[in-house]
Scaffold this active site. Structure first.
Site, PDB file in Angstrom:
ATOM      1  CG  HIS A 141      -2.004   1.050   1.074  1.00 21.92           C
ATOM      2  ND1 HIS A 141      -3.152   1.045   0.638  1.00 21.92           N
ATOM      3  CD2 HIS A 141      -1.793   2.378   1.411  1.00 21.92           C
ATOM      4  CE1 HIS A 141      -3.934   2.173   0.666  1.00 21.92           C
ATOM      5  NE2 HIS A 141      -2.993   3.223   1.188  1.00 21.92           N
TER       6      HIS A 141
ATOM      7  CG  HIS B 147      -0.811   6.419  -2.228  1.00 21.80           C
ATOM      8  ND1 HIS B 147      -2.159   5.745  -2.427  1.00 21.80           N
ATOM      9  CD2 HIS B 147      -0.893   6.373  -0.636  1.00 21.80           C
ATOM     10  CE1 HIS B 147      -2.736   5.400  -1.444  1.00 21.80           C
ATOM     11  NE2 HIS B 147      -2.143   5.919  -0.437  1.00 21.80           N
TER      12      HIS B 147
ATOM     13  CE1 TYR C 160      -4.069  14.162  -1.475  1.00 20.59           C
ATOM     14  CE2 TYR C 160      -6.099  13.325  -0.816  1.00 20.59           C
ATOM     15  CZ  TYR C 160      -4.778  13.167  -1.331  1.00 20.59           C
ATOM     16  OH  TYR C 160      -4.333  11.920  -1.573  1.00 20.59           O
TER      17      TYR C 160
ATOM     18  NE  ARG D 139      -7.820   3.087  -1.438  1.00 22.22           N
ATOM     19  CZ  ARG D 139      -7.237   4.072  -0.887  1.00 22.22           C
ATOM     20  NH1 ARG D 139      -7.071   5.359  -1.497  1.00 22.22           N
ATOM     21  NH2 ARG D 139      -6.929   4.176   0.271  1.00 22.22           N
TER      22      ARG D 139
ATOM     23  CG  HIS E 120      -5.517   2.312   6.175  1.00 24.34           C
ATOM     24  ND1 HIS E 120      -4.387   1.684   5.610  1.00 24.34           N
ATOM     25  CD2 HIS E 120      -5.894   3.222   5.363  1.00 24.34           C
ATOM     26  CE1 HIS E 120      -4.028   2.482   4.336  1.00 24.34           C
ATOM     27  NE2 HIS E 120      -4.802   3.340   4.347  1.00 24.34           N
TER      28      HIS E 120
ATOM     29  CG  ASP F 298      -0.846   5.403   3.776  1.00 20.44           C
ATOM     30  OD1 ASP F 298      -1.108   5.270   2.362  1.00 20.44           O
ATOM     31  OD2 ASP F 298      -1.269   6.353   4.271  1.00 20.44           O
TER      32      ASP F 298
ATOM     33  CG  ASN G 156      -5.265  13.720   3.258  1.00 21.86           C
ATOM     34  OD1 ASN G 156      -5.240  15.214   3.021  1.00 21.86           O
ATOM     35  ND2 ASN G 156      -5.767  12.834   2.738  1.00 21.86           N
TER      36      ASN G 156
HETATM   37  C1  0GY Z   1      -4.193   6.384   2.301  1.00 22.56           C
HETATM   38  C2  0GY Z   1      -5.277   7.166   3.272  1.00 22.56           C
HETATM   39  C3  0GY Z   1      -5.629   8.455   2.863  1.00 22.56           C
HETATM   40  C4  0GY Z   1      -5.667   9.096   1.728  1.00 22.56           C
HETATM   41  C5  0GY Z   1      -5.917   8.401   0.561  1.00 22.56           C
HETATM   42  O1  0GY Z   1      -6.259   8.146  -1.804  1.00 22.56           O
HETATM   43  C6  0GY Z   1      -6.058   8.974  -0.980  1.00 22.56           C
HETATM   44  O2  0GY Z   1      -6.147  10.133  -0.814  1.00 22.56           O
HETATM   45  O3  0GY Z   1      -5.900   7.063   0.387  1.00 22.56           O
HETATM   46  C7  0GY Z   1      -6.358   9.296   3.911  1.00 22.56           C
HETATM   47  O4  0GY Z   1      -6.226  10.242   3.907  1.00 22.56           O
HETATM   48  O5  0GY Z   1      -6.712   8.763   4.977  1.00 22.56           O
HETATM   49  O6  0GY Z   1      -4.573   5.089   2.330  1.00 22.56           O
HETATM   50  O7  0GY Z   1      -3.476   6.707   1.940  1.00 22.56           O
END
Ligand code: 0GY
Length: 306
Positions: A33, A35, A51, A126, A183, A259, A264
Protein backbone atom coordinates in the site's frame (compact mmCIF):
# COMPACT_ATOMS: atom_id res chain seq x y z
CA UNK A 1 3.47 23.71 -20.35
CA UNK A 2 4.27 23.21 -16.70
CA UNK A 3 1.57 23.50 -14.10
CA UNK A 4 2.42 24.25 -10.50
CA UNK A 5 0.08 23.34 -7.73
CA UNK A 6 -0.07 24.93 -4.31
CA UNK A 7 -0.11 22.36 -1.53
CA UNK A 8 -2.99 22.23 0.90
CA UNK A 9 -2.10 24.51 3.86
CA UNK A 10 -0.40 22.55 6.63
CA UNK A 11 0.48 19.67 4.31
CA UNK A 12 3.25 17.46 5.74
CA UNK A 13 5.83 16.27 3.22
CA UNK A 14 7.30 12.76 3.31
CA UNK A 15 10.22 12.10 5.64
CA UNK A 16 13.42 13.26 3.94
CA UNK A 17 15.75 10.69 5.53
CA UNK A 18 14.06 7.57 6.93
CA UNK A 19 16.16 5.58 9.37
CA UNK A 20 17.51 2.16 8.47
CA UNK A 21 15.10 -0.32 10.04
CA UNK A 22 16.28 -2.71 12.74
CA UNK A 23 13.91 -5.35 11.43
CA UNK A 24 15.24 -7.17 8.38
CA UNK A 25 12.63 -7.78 5.76
CA UNK A 26 12.40 -11.33 4.42
CA UNK A 27 13.61 -11.80 0.85
CA UNK A 28 11.05 -10.57 -1.67
CA UNK A 29 8.96 -8.41 0.69
CA UNK A 30 6.16 -6.30 -0.79
CA UNK A 31 4.98 -2.82 0.17
CA UNK A 32 1.32 -3.51 -0.63
CA UNK A 33 0.00 0.00 0.00
CA UNK A 34 1.76 3.10 -1.27
CA UNK A 35 1.07 5.95 -3.66
CA UNK A 36 2.71 8.28 -6.13
CA UNK A 37 1.71 11.95 -6.33
CA UNK A 38 2.38 13.57 -9.68
CA UNK A 39 4.77 15.18 -10.13
CA UNK A 40 2.04 17.70 -10.79
CA UNK A 41 3.90 19.30 -13.71
CA UNK A 42 3.85 15.95 -15.51
CA UNK A 43 0.69 14.37 -14.12
CA UNK A 44 -1.66 17.17 -13.04
CA UNK A 45 -3.81 16.66 -9.96
CA UNK A 46 -7.51 16.11 -10.62
CA UNK A 47 -9.91 19.06 -10.59
CA UNK A 48 -12.25 17.17 -8.21
CA UNK A 49 -9.48 16.45 -5.62
CA UNK A 50 -10.07 17.22 -1.94
CA UNK A 51 -6.42 18.02 -1.23
CA UNK A 52 -3.30 19.03 -3.12
CA UNK A 53 -0.26 17.06 -1.96
CA UNK A 54 3.46 17.55 -2.31
CA UNK A 55 4.90 15.78 -5.32
CA UNK A 56 6.02 12.22 -4.57
CA UNK A 57 7.54 10.63 -7.63
CA UNK A 58 8.04 7.02 -8.64
CA UNK A 59 11.81 7.50 -8.37
CA UNK A 60 11.41 8.49 -4.69
CA UNK A 61 9.10 5.54 -4.11
CA UNK A 62 11.55 3.07 -5.62
CA UNK A 63 14.43 4.60 -3.64
CA UNK A 64 12.44 4.13 -0.43
CA UNK A 65 11.66 0.53 -1.41
CA UNK A 66 15.37 -0.18 -1.73
CA UNK A 67 16.31 1.64 1.47
CA UNK A 68 13.79 -0.31 3.54
CA UNK A 69 14.86 -3.69 2.12
CA UNK A 70 11.68 -4.22 0.12
CA UNK A 71 11.46 -5.78 -3.34
CA UNK A 72 8.05 -4.87 -4.74
CA UNK A 73 5.30 -2.25 -4.50
CA UNK A 74 1.55 -2.16 -4.93
CA UNK A 75 0.75 1.41 -5.93
CA UNK A 76 -2.75 2.48 -4.98
CA UNK A 77 -4.34 5.28 -6.98
CA UNK A 78 -4.58 8.31 -4.70
CA UNK A 79 -7.76 10.39 -4.65
CA UNK A 80 -5.85 13.55 -5.60
CA UNK A 81 -5.53 12.04 -9.10
CA UNK A 82 -9.23 11.17 -9.35
CA UNK A 83 -9.80 8.52 -12.04
CA UNK A 84 -6.81 9.60 -14.12
CA UNK A 85 -4.52 6.68 -13.45
CA UNK A 86 -1.62 7.98 -15.59
CA UNK A 87 0.88 8.67 -12.79
CA UNK A 88 0.20 5.33 -11.12
CA UNK A 89 0.34 3.39 -14.43
CA UNK A 90 3.55 5.21 -15.37
CA UNK A 91 5.12 4.02 -12.10
CA UNK A 92 4.05 0.44 -12.81
CA UNK A 93 5.48 0.52 -16.34
CA UNK A 94 8.77 1.95 -15.05
CA UNK A 95 9.12 -0.71 -12.36
CA UNK A 96 10.27 -3.57 -14.57
CA UNK A 97 7.48 -5.79 -13.26
CA UNK A 98 8.21 -4.99 -9.62
CA UNK A 99 5.05 -2.95 -9.10
CA UNK A 100 1.37 -3.74 -9.44
CA UNK A 101 -1.44 -1.23 -9.15
CA UNK A 102 -4.92 -0.55 -7.83
CA UNK A 103 -6.88 1.92 -9.98
CA UNK A 104 -9.83 4.23 -9.59
CA UNK A 105 -12.21 3.83 -12.51
CA UNK A 106 -15.57 5.30 -13.35
CA UNK A 107 -18.63 3.42 -14.56
CA UNK A 108 -18.69 3.05 -18.30
CA UNK A 109 -14.97 2.28 -18.55
CA UNK A 110 -14.44 0.39 -21.79
CA UNK A 111 -12.95 -3.04 -22.12
CA UNK A 112 -9.99 -1.56 -24.02
CA UNK A 113 -9.31 0.81 -21.09
CA UNK A 114 -9.46 -2.02 -18.55
CA UNK A 115 -7.15 -4.07 -20.77
CA UNK A 116 -4.65 -1.21 -20.98
CA UNK A 117 -4.58 -0.85 -17.18
CA UNK A 118 -4.24 -4.60 -16.81
CA UNK A 119 -1.29 -4.65 -19.20
CA UNK A 120 0.35 -1.89 -17.16
CA UNK A 121 0.04 -4.06 -14.03
CA UNK A 122 -3.25 -3.04 -12.43
CA UNK A 123 -4.96 -5.87 -10.55
CA UNK A 124 -7.74 -4.14 -8.64
CA UNK A 125 -9.92 -1.07 -8.19
CA UNK A 126 -10.43 0.97 -5.06
CA UNK A 127 -13.89 1.86 -3.77
CA UNK A 128 -13.46 4.73 -1.36
CA UNK A 129 -16.18 5.49 1.17
CA UNK A 130 -14.26 8.08 3.19
CA UNK A 131 -16.26 11.26 2.76
CA UNK A 132 -13.42 13.71 3.39
CA UNK A 133 -11.62 12.17 0.39
CA UNK A 134 -14.30 11.57 -2.25
CA UNK A 135 -17.93 12.22 -3.13
CA UNK A 136 -19.90 9.05 -2.51
CA UNK A 137 -20.46 6.96 -5.62
CA UNK A 138 -23.92 5.45 -6.16
CA UNK A 139 -23.94 1.71 -5.64
CA UNK A 140 -25.18 1.06 -9.16
CA UNK A 141 -21.97 2.74 -10.39
CA UNK A 142 -19.89 0.41 -8.23
CA UNK A 143 -21.76 -2.58 -9.63
CA UNK A 144 -21.09 -1.36 -13.15
CA UNK A 145 -17.37 -1.23 -12.39
CA UNK A 146 -17.44 -4.69 -10.83
CA UNK A 147 -19.02 -6.15 -13.95
CA UNK A 148 -16.42 -4.57 -16.20
CA UNK A 149 -13.36 -5.68 -14.20
CA UNK A 150 -14.57 -9.16 -13.21
CA UNK A 151 -13.33 -10.82 -16.45
CA UNK A 152 -9.79 -9.73 -15.59
CA UNK A 153 -9.69 -11.44 -12.21
CA UNK A 154 -9.23 -8.17 -10.36
CA UNK A 155 -10.27 -7.51 -6.77
CA UNK A 156 -11.84 -4.54 -4.96
CA UNK A 157 -9.92 -2.56 -2.35
CA UNK A 158 -12.28 -0.83 0.05
CA UNK A 159 -11.52 2.14 2.26
CA UNK A 160 -14.00 3.07 4.99
CA UNK A 161 -14.07 4.36 8.55
CA UNK A 162 -15.11 2.06 11.42
CA UNK A 163 -18.37 3.97 11.86
CA UNK A 164 -19.33 3.23 8.24
CA UNK A 165 -19.01 -0.53 8.50
CA UNK A 166 -22.60 -1.08 9.66
CA UNK A 167 -23.92 0.60 6.51
CA UNK A 168 -21.63 -1.45 4.25
CA UNK A 169 -21.96 -4.73 6.10
CA UNK A 170 -24.43 -6.23 3.60
CA UNK A 171 -23.37 -4.45 0.43
CA UNK A 172 -19.66 -5.24 0.34
CA UNK A 173 -19.87 -9.02 0.76
CA UNK A 174 -22.54 -9.06 -1.97
CA UNK A 175 -19.86 -8.03 -4.50
CA UNK A 176 -18.68 -11.17 -6.31
CA UNK A 177 -14.95 -10.35 -6.19
CA UNK A 178 -12.29 -10.65 -3.51
CA UNK A 179 -12.24 -7.65 -1.15
CA UNK A 180 -9.21 -6.03 0.46
CA UNK A 181 -9.90 -3.69 3.39
CA UNK A 182 -7.58 -0.74 3.88
CA UNK A 183 -6.08 0.00 7.28
CA UNK A 184 -8.16 -2.54 9.24
CA UNK A 185 -11.30 -0.50 8.61
CA UNK A 186 -9.78 2.34 10.65
CA UNK A 187 -10.58 1.25 14.21
CA UNK A 188 -10.65 3.70 17.10
CA UNK A 189 -7.62 2.32 18.93
CA UNK A 190 -8.59 3.94 22.20
CA UNK A 191 -11.31 1.28 22.40
CA UNK A 192 -10.96 -2.32 23.48
CA UNK A 193 -9.44 -4.52 20.75
CA UNK A 194 -11.77 -7.25 22.07
CA UNK A 195 -14.78 -4.91 22.27
CA UNK A 196 -17.86 -4.84 20.04
CA UNK A 197 -16.55 -2.36 17.46
CA UNK A 198 -13.47 -4.32 16.46
CA UNK A 199 -15.32 -7.61 16.91
CA UNK A 200 -17.80 -6.37 14.28
CA UNK A 201 -14.89 -5.80 11.93
CA UNK A 202 -13.50 -9.28 12.58
CA UNK A 203 -16.97 -10.71 11.97
CA UNK A 204 -16.99 -8.91 8.63
CA UNK A 205 -13.66 -10.60 7.81
CA UNK A 206 -15.10 -13.95 8.88
CA UNK A 207 -18.06 -13.58 6.49
CA UNK A 208 -16.07 -14.74 3.47
CA UNK A 209 -12.72 -16.46 3.03
CA UNK A 210 -11.66 -13.99 0.31
CA UNK A 211 -11.85 -10.82 2.39
CA UNK A 212 -8.30 -9.58 2.98
CA UNK A 213 -7.05 -6.90 5.33
CA UNK A 214 -4.17 -4.45 5.20
CA UNK A 215 -2.67 -4.12 8.67
CA UNK A 216 -1.39 -0.71 7.70
CA UNK A 217 -1.28 2.88 8.88
CA UNK A 218 -0.38 2.66 12.56
CA UNK A 219 0.80 6.27 12.14
CA UNK A 220 -2.73 7.25 11.09
CA UNK A 221 -4.57 5.27 13.75
CA UNK A 222 -2.28 5.74 16.71
CA UNK A 223 -3.01 8.08 19.59
CA UNK A 224 0.20 7.24 21.48
CA UNK A 225 2.21 8.01 18.33
CA UNK A 226 5.76 7.00 17.40
CA UNK A 227 8.24 5.78 20.01
CA UNK A 228 9.15 8.33 22.63
CA UNK A 229 12.67 9.70 22.62
CA UNK A 230 13.27 8.07 26.00
CA UNK A 231 14.33 4.83 24.33
CA UNK A 232 10.94 3.14 24.04
CA UNK A 233 11.31 0.58 21.26
CA UNK A 234 7.74 -0.20 20.36
CA UNK A 235 6.43 2.03 17.58
CA UNK A 236 2.74 2.91 17.65
CA UNK A 237 2.08 0.53 20.51
CA UNK A 238 -1.65 1.25 20.85
CA UNK A 239 -2.26 -0.11 17.34
CA UNK A 240 -0.40 -3.37 18.00
CA UNK A 241 -3.20 -5.36 19.71
CA UNK A 242 -5.60 -4.60 16.85
CA UNK A 243 -3.21 -5.50 14.05
CA UNK A 244 -1.94 -8.54 15.89
CA UNK A 245 -5.45 -9.92 16.33
CA UNK A 246 -6.00 -9.68 12.58
CA UNK A 247 -2.64 -11.21 11.69
CA UNK A 248 -3.09 -14.11 14.09
CA UNK A 249 -6.67 -14.93 13.08
CA UNK A 250 -6.21 -14.40 9.32
CA UNK A 251 -2.52 -15.12 8.66
CA UNK A 252 -3.16 -16.00 5.01
CA UNK A 253 -5.08 -12.88 4.07
CA UNK A 254 -3.23 -9.98 5.60
CA UNK A 255 -1.06 -7.47 3.76
CA UNK A 256 1.38 -4.83 4.95
CA UNK A 257 2.42 -1.52 3.40
CA UNK A 258 4.01 1.81 4.21
CA UNK A 259 1.28 4.14 2.89
CA UNK A 260 4.12 6.36 1.67
CA UNK A 261 3.95 9.35 1.08
CA UNK A 262 1.35 9.44 3.87
CA UNK A 263 -1.38 11.80 2.64
CA UNK A 264 -3.33 14.00 5.02
CA UNK A 265 -1.37 13.44 8.20
CA UNK A 266 -1.65 16.25 10.67
CA UNK A 267 0.20 15.10 13.80
CA UNK A 268 3.58 13.93 12.53
CA UNK A 269 5.23 12.52 9.43
CA UNK A 270 6.44 9.01 10.20
CA UNK A 271 9.97 7.83 9.80
CA UNK A 272 9.36 4.98 7.34
CA UNK A 273 12.11 2.95 8.98
CA UNK A 274 9.99 2.84 12.15
CA UNK A 275 7.02 1.59 10.16
CA UNK A 276 9.15 -1.39 9.20
CA UNK A 277 10.09 -1.87 12.85
CA UNK A 278 6.37 -2.08 13.66
CA UNK A 279 6.13 -5.37 11.73
CA UNK A 280 7.61 -7.81 14.28
CA UNK A 281 5.26 -6.43 16.94
CA UNK A 282 2.20 -7.43 14.91
CA UNK A 283 3.63 -10.55 13.25
CA UNK A 284 5.90 -12.00 15.90
CA UNK A 285 7.11 -15.18 14.17
CA UNK A 286 9.17 -15.68 11.02
CA UNK A 287 6.30 -17.67 9.51
CA UNK A 288 3.73 -14.91 10.10
CA UNK A 289 6.18 -12.33 8.76
CA UNK A 290 6.78 -14.34 5.60
CA UNK A 291 3.05 -14.71 4.96
CA UNK A 292 2.32 -11.03 5.63
CA UNK A 293 5.21 -9.57 3.66
CA UNK A 294 5.83 -12.08 0.87
CA UNK A 295 3.48 -15.02 0.36
CA UNK A 296 0.15 -13.20 0.67
CA UNK A 297 0.89 -10.18 -1.54
CA UNK A 298 2.58 -12.44 -4.09
CA UNK A 299 -0.50 -14.67 -4.24
CA UNK A 300 -2.80 -11.68 -4.75
CA UNK A 301 -0.69 -9.54 -7.10
CA UNK A 302 1.89 -11.85 -8.74
CA UNK A 303 0.12 -15.23 -8.80
CA UNK A 304 2.16 -16.35 -11.81
CA UNK A 305 5.58 -15.61 -10.34
CA UNK A 306 6.92 -19.12 -9.71
C1 0GY B 1 -4.31 6.37 2.42
C2 0GY B 1 -5.16 7.23 3.25
C3 0GY B 1 -5.68 8.44 2.91
C4 0GY B 1 -5.74 9.01 1.60
C5 0GY B 1 -5.88 8.33 0.45
O1 0GY B 1 -6.16 8.17 -1.82
C6 0GY B 1 -6.09 8.93 -0.87
O2 0GY B 1 -6.18 10.16 -0.95
O3 0GY B 1 -5.86 7.03 0.41
C7 0GY B 1 -6.30 9.25 3.98
O4 0GY B 1 -6.34 10.48 3.84
O5 0GY B 1 -6.74 8.66 4.98
O6 0GY B 1 -4.56 5.18 2.33
O7 0GY B 1 -3.39 6.86 1.84
Amino acid sequence: MTTSFEKTPGWLDWHPAPSRPRFRMPEGAVDAHCHVFGPGAEFPYAPERKYTPCDASKERLFALRDRLGLTRNVVVQATCHGADNSAMADALRASGGLARGVATVRPGITDAEVRELHDAGVRGVRFNFVRRLVDTAPRRDLWDVVERIAPYGWHVVVYFEAADLAGLRDFLPSLPLPLVVDHMGRPDVTRDPHGPEFEAFLDFMRARPDIWCKVTCPERLSVTGPPALDGEQNPYRDVVPFARRVVEEFPDRVLWGTDWPHPNLTGHMPDDGLLVDFVPHIAPTALLQRKLLVDNPMRLYWPDAG
